[in-house]
Write an enzyme that holds these catalytic residues in place. Structure first.
Site, PDB file in Angstrom:
ATOM      1  N   TYR A   1       3.055  19.659  13.652  1.00 30.10           N
ATOM      2  CA  TYR A   1       2.789  18.395  14.345  1.00 30.10           C
ATOM      3  C   TYR A   1       3.641  18.348  15.609  1.00 30.10           C
ATOM      4  CZ  TYR A   1       2.266  13.319  14.900  1.00 30.10           C
ATOM      5  OH  TYR A   1       1.991  12.062  15.386  1.00 30.10           O
TER       6      TYR A   1
ATOM      7  N   ALA B   1       5.714  16.577  17.261  1.00 23.49           N
ATOM      8  CA  ALA B   1       7.105  16.135  17.332  1.00 23.49           C
ATOM      9  C   ALA B   1       8.044  16.942  16.448  1.00 23.49           C
ATOM     10  CB  ALA B   1       7.202  14.653  16.952  1.00 23.49           C
ATOM     11  N   LYS B   2       7.521  17.916  15.705  1.00 16.49           N
ATOM     12  CA  LYS B   2       8.381  18.714  14.827  1.00 16.49           C
ATOM     13  C   LYS B   2       9.275  19.645  15.646  1.00 16.49           C
ATOM     14  CE  LYS B   2       6.848  16.800  11.146  1.00 16.49           C
ATOM     15  NZ  LYS B   2       6.109  17.397  10.050  1.00 16.49           N
ATOM     16  N   ASN B   3      10.307  20.205  15.009  1.00 17.47           N
ATOM     17  CA  ASN B   3      11.220  21.102  15.714  1.00 17.47           C
ATOM     18  C   ASN B   3      10.472  22.265  16.357  1.00 17.47           C
ATOM     19  OD1 ASN B   3      12.818  19.406  14.046  1.00 17.47           O
ATOM     20  ND2 ASN B   3      14.493  20.888  14.120  1.00 17.47           N
TER      21      ASN B   3
END
Length: 373
Positions: free
Chosen positions: A183, A185-187
């Site tokens: 997704y 916004a994940k790292n």
């Protein structure tokens, strides 16, 4: 000063030239479905996770679901997971026809409490899904020891923990299999949806490969009743550009988290605790506060973005009332749900921005919630 909760634009502009070139390579080659970039990403991500196999999928939810389906978990089975996780963890269990069984959180780390695990096991239990919440790995050794004694599959929900380590080992290499989300916004985030199943088992990887692509073991040979859960080649090409930067970005997150901890010390705010022998990657920087809604209002007025992960435990969600857990079943998760607040966290956040957030919080704590009205 404006401090967004997350700044995807800053991340893109830091690697824009390489990302644009990678996208154009796919567009010129036109291998949009299961193209070469997908296979390259699978190989590179498996190596990064220190695991033999990785299978690209369209979401972390799909990764969890297909791992369970590939092990024939279904109706009549139970799968244990955390009460304080994102809805997708429980939904992946439900999607297979199995029943989610919940366990409360460890009060210090917010991850599944191993001391409560064995009491949740029944003759119907087939698997355990510990969640590496907010970027911190669950306490895997006792979870694995209990699971092995009961012959249970262990599936890491690593959707928030790309690159984290537990006792020196990468998330993704700790259990029988693991699910990652890409997704945005994940790292390690794509520019749309994406996910990955990682496993040490060749048989499991092969079945997931078939399941993701309408059950095909070869073209037009449908060995299994499958699904359409393929990772898009364009997204894989972007993730290939981003993966070599992941450790550097995670280090920047840890540095910002350390600054938050330092500046919020003594401010009547409970800051995150990192367990011993764990390398936290701070997908989220989550504090606990009183008068949360009033503080959110003050931060919003100051131009500071926030989030709440997650305001409602699984058993209190309307969709899972049929699990039959009454309010009070998971006191840690229920208590913390009203207190947790996620502060701005992304690799590019500046020390000045972190200081501004902390100064605003300390002013709120000093003046009291009435000052915001």
């Amino acid at each position: 000063m404006k401090v967004p909760f997350v700044d995807l634009s800053a991340n893109y502009h830091s690697i824009q030239e390489d990302v644009d070139a990678a996208v154009h390579r796919v567009l010129n080659k036109c291998d949009y479905i299961l193209g070469q970039a997908v296979k390259d990403l699978e190989d590179n991500f498996a190596a990064y996770c220190e695991a033999p196999y990785a299978v690209g999928l369209d979401s972390g939810y799909s990764a969890l679901e297909l791992i369970l389906r590939a092990t024939d978990i279904g109706p009549g089975d139970e799968v244990i997971t955390a009460a304080n996780t994102f809805m997708a963890t429980a939904l992946a269990i439900w999607s297979c026809g199995a029943r989610p069984v919940l366990v409360d959180a460890d009060p210090a780390t917010y991850t599944l409490n191993p001391a409560l695990l064995e009491a949740a096991i029944t003759p119907a239990t087939r698997a355990v899904i510990p969640v590496h919440l907010f970027g911190q790995p669950a306490d895997m050794d006792p979870i694995l020891e209990i699971a092995r004694r009961h012959n249970l599959l262990v599936v890491e929900d690593a959707c928030q923990a790309h690159g984290a380590r537990y006792k020196g080992k990468r998330t993704g290499s700790l259990g029988d299999a693991a699910a990652f989300s890409f997704y945005p916004a994940k790292n390690l985030g794509a520019y749309g949806d994406g996910g990955m199943a990682v496993t040490r088992r060749a048989d499991l990887a092969e079945k997931i490969i078939w399941l993701r692509n309408v059950g095909q073991s070869a073209k037009n040979l449908h060995t299994l009743k499958g699904f359409n859960h393929r990772l898009d080649t364009l997204q894989a090409s972007i993730l290939l550009v981003k993966l070599p930067h992941l450790d550097q970005w995670n280090a920047a997150r840890r540095q910002s988290a350390a600054l938050y901890n330092q500046l919020l010390a003594g401010a009547a705010v409970v800051t995150p605790q990192t367990a011993p022998q764990v390398e936290h990657v701070f997908h989220l920087y989550v504090v606990r506060v009183h008068h949360r809604e009033a503080l959110i209002q003050v931060l919003n007025e100051a131009g500071i973005g926030t989030g709440i992960h997650y305001p409602t435990p699984i058993h209190m969600q309307p969709a899972f009332q049929d699990l039959g857990y009454p309010v009070g079943s998971f006191p840690v998760s229920e208590s913390y749900a009203s207190q947790i607040l996620s502060l701005p966290m992304y690799p590019e956040i500046s020390p000045e921005a972190v200081a501004y957030v902390c100064d605003t919080i300390k002013a709120f704590v000093k003046n009291g919630p009435a000052s915001s009205t």
